[in-house]
Design a protein around this motif. Structure first.
Motif, short mmCIF file in Angstrom:
data_model
loop_
_atom_site.label_atom_id
_atom_site.label_comp_id
_atom_site.label_asym_id
_atom_site.label_seq_id
_atom_site.Cartn_x
_atom_site.Cartn_y
_atom_site.Cartn_z
N ARG A 14 1.40 -35.81 -38.05
CA ARG A 14 1.22 -34.38 -38.31
C ARG A 14 0.28 -33.76 -37.28
N TYR A 15 0.59 -32.54 -36.91
CA TYR A 15 -0.28 -31.74 -36.05
C TYR A 15 -0.06 -30.28 -36.42
N GLY A 16 -1.02 -29.68 -37.09
CA GLY A 16 -0.85 -28.31 -37.55
C GLY A 16 0.33 -28.22 -38.51
N ASP A 17 1.27 -27.32 -38.22
CA ASP A 17 2.44 -27.15 -39.07
C ASP A 17 3.59 -28.07 -38.68
N LEU A 18 3.33 -29.00 -37.76
CA LEU A 18 4.36 -29.89 -37.23
C LEU A 18 4.29 -31.24 -37.94
N GLU A 19 5.46 -31.78 -38.30
CA GLU A 19 5.55 -33.09 -38.94
C GLU A 19 6.66 -33.90 -38.30
N LEU A 20 6.33 -35.12 -37.86
CA LEU A 20 7.31 -36.03 -37.27
C LEU A 20 7.49 -37.20 -38.21
N ASP A 21 8.70 -37.36 -38.74
CA ASP A 21 9.01 -38.45 -39.65
C ASP A 21 9.32 -39.69 -38.82
N GLU A 22 8.45 -40.70 -38.87
CA GLU A 22 8.59 -41.89 -38.05
C GLU A 22 9.64 -42.86 -38.58
N THR A 23 10.18 -42.60 -39.74
CA THR A 23 11.25 -43.43 -40.28
C THR A 23 12.63 -42.88 -39.92
N THR A 24 12.81 -41.58 -40.08
CA THR A 24 14.11 -40.95 -39.82
C THR A 24 14.18 -40.23 -38.49
N TYR A 25 13.03 -40.08 -37.80
CA TYR A 25 12.94 -39.37 -36.53
C TYR A 25 13.34 -37.90 -36.67
N VAL A 26 13.08 -37.34 -37.84
CA VAL A 26 13.31 -35.93 -38.10
C VAL A 26 12.02 -35.18 -37.83
#
Length: 251
Positions: free
Chosen positions: A155-167
């Protein structure tokens, strides 16, 4: 072979290689053209896959008998046989093996025939980012519990990177990224407190050393900005003569 966006290198940054907790997923690449086999192997390894390569049906069967792969990427036209027949033989031996066919044949009958027992079909010339993404997608679909672990999101601010699905999500919306775009954004997020020099991005995302004349970073930064700025305020910043960071980062 089409390697994707302008400036895409063979060893694009790590993005799609699943890890099942027993070790990295293994891909058997069966391709009789050495240059194509090398590009595929280098790229898949850099995306955190283990890779075995073979140029013939005989070599592929021998390798598969020694080390059971999680996925086979098969050229249809091989010097000593048909890749589809090889796929059928491998699937008989290993029913849970994911099969992806890679070929210059794109006639509907060919596609339907291959997909009758395979999981995906990619035609040449191919986009290297697409090959990596589709292998990852096939593994997630065919062996979701064996291959994919649950990883906490970045997570960074309003950004979220799903490390399982790469979404990637931002402001409640989903952002569709290629594997290389995802790798670049992930590296920026992991270094979110500072500006990252272009040379460091080239080294860690593309595995390129000492290539100041390359425009690949600028090209992909523009792709990311175009997609991310559609769902929120400008996020990626430029420090002229230094590199790139995220809004709020410091040198």
């Amino acid at each position: 072979m089409n390697e994707g966006h302008p400036g895409t290198q063979a060893a694009a940054g790590p993005a799609a290689g699943p890890d099942d907790g027993r070790g990295r997923a293994t891909v058997l690449v069966v391709e009789d053209e050495p240059s194509i086999a090398d590009v595929l192997a280098i790229t898949l390894r850099f995306h955190h896959f283990d890779v075995m390569t073979a140029g013939t049906v005989r070599e592929a069967l021998a390798m598969a008998s020694r080390t059971r792969p999680d996925c086979a990427l098969l050229d249809v036209m091989l010097p000593d046989g048909d890749g589809r027949a090889l796929g059928q033989e491998l699937r008989t031996r290993m029913p849970d093996l994911a099969l992806v066919f890679l070929t210059a044949r794109d006639a509907p009958a060919e596609v339907v025939g291959a997909l009758g027992f395979g999981d995906d079909y990619i035609t040449k010339p191919f986009n290297i980012d697409e090959v990596v993404a589709r292998i990852g997608a096939v593994l997630r679909r065919v062996r979701p519990h064996d291959v994919l672990p649950q990883r906490p999101p970045l997570r960074y601010g309003d950004l979220e990177l799903d490390e399982t699905t790469y979404v990637v999500r931002r402001e409640g919306g989903t952002v569709q990224l290629t594997p290389t775009e995802y790798a670049l954004l992930r590296f920026l997020v992991r270094n979110g407190g500072r500006v990252v020099p272009k040379e460091q991005l080239l080294r860690h995302v593309w595995n390129i050393e000492h290539s100041a004349e390359s425009t690949v970073v600028e090209t992909y930064i523009s792709y990311l900005r175009r997609k991310l700025d559609q769902v929120g305020p400008p996020l990626i910043t430029t420090r002229r003569g230094v590199g790139y960071g995220l809004a709020g980062s410091t040198a």
